[in-house]
Design an enzyme around this catalytic site. Structure first.
Site, PDB file in Angstrom:
ATOM      1  N   SER A  85       0.996  -1.099   0.041  1.00  0.00           N
ATOM      2  CA  SER A  85       0.120  -0.069   0.012  1.00  0.00           C
ATOM      3  C   SER A  85       0.789   1.142   0.164  1.00  0.00           C
ATOM      4  O   SER A  85       0.359   2.585  -0.216  1.00  0.00           O
ATOM      5  CB  SER A  85      -1.074  -0.191   1.118  1.00  0.00           C
ATOM      6  N   LYS A 121       1.197   4.344   7.314  1.00  0.00           N
ATOM      7  CA  LYS A 121       0.659   5.250   6.156  1.00  0.00           C
ATOM      8  C   LYS A 121       1.123   6.526   6.419  1.00  0.00           C
ATOM      9  O   LYS A 121       1.876   6.908   7.296  1.00  0.00           O
ATOM     10  CB  LYS A 121      -0.969   5.232   6.661  1.00  0.00           C
TER      11      LYS A 121
END
Length: 226
Positions: free
Chosen positions: A147, A185
């Site tokens: 991701s 993230k």
């Protein structure tokens, strides 16, 4: 019973503080002199009246894998990779949040990324001598998932993390979700909304709420090629 448990906790906490003080002194002495201190030098620094107290704490530090002690040598204390290096703590997902923090699987000798596994015996690795004070307090996590490929963080990379509980807009962070899950993230702050953004369009941002905890900021990515 409560008073007894409080006393036990206090004794444990004080013992841990003493061991931290001893280990810090040994590392600092090693940095300055390129050799370990003697028991007497440790005793003088810590202010204990008995050598036996120092020997007790050194034995515990050795059992925990921070030291290797060679008996009958004046400077027979060796620091292990665990005392010098950056611990690699399990795996952290860079994809759908998954359980991440597991036991330490090895160490990086410095922020530049020389990786070394830690034998169960805790024996010193030659790479430990290359470690520096800038590494201390940091930890590394192994990334699982894709991701964050847009930020150059690939599956199985190691991210070196500076522990901190807050971060600025745009920082890449390690965040804990629901107290037992964690992810890597980018922290994005917009008017009225804060979320953890992936760097891959196949994934959705994760809203930040009261259950989200910033664990640290990613300061470096380490990749090893086979």
């Amino acid at each position: 019973m409560l008073a007894f448990n409080t006393h036990v906790w206090y004794c444990f906490a004080m013992s841990s503080l003493v061991r931290d003080k001893i280990l810090t002194f040994i590392r600092d002495y090693h940095d300055q002199h390129q050799m370990p201190p003697t028991l007497r030098e440790i005793q003088d620094h810590c202010g204990f009246s008995a050598i036996g107290t120092i020997q007790y704490h050194l034995k515990n530090l050795a059992a925990a894998g921070f030291l290797e002690i060679k008996p009958r040598l004046s400077r027979g204390i060796s620091l292990t990779p665990r005392a010098f290096g950056i611990p690699i703590v399990g795996r952290v997902p860079a994809g759908p949040a998954q359980l991440a923090f597991e036991e330490v699987e090895g160490y990086l000798s410095s922020i530049h990324g020389a990786e070394q596994s830690l034998p169960r015996s805790g024996k010193t690795s030659p790479a430990a001598s290359a470690a520096s004070p800038e590494s201390r307090g940091l930890f590394a996590l192994r990334v699982k998932g894709d991701s964050m490929v847009g930020a150059g963080i690939l599956d199985n990379d190691l991210v070196i993390v500076h522990p901190q509980s807050s971060a600025k807009n745009g920082d890449i962070v390690v965040a804990r979700l629901n107290q037992d899950e964690s992810t890597v993230k980018r922290l994005v702050r917009k008017p009225g909304i804060i979320h953890l953004a992936p760097e891959n369009p196949a994934y959705r941002p994760i809203p930040v709420d009261d259950t989200t905890e910033i664990i640290g900021k990613v300061i470096r990515v380490v990749r090893h090629y086979s």
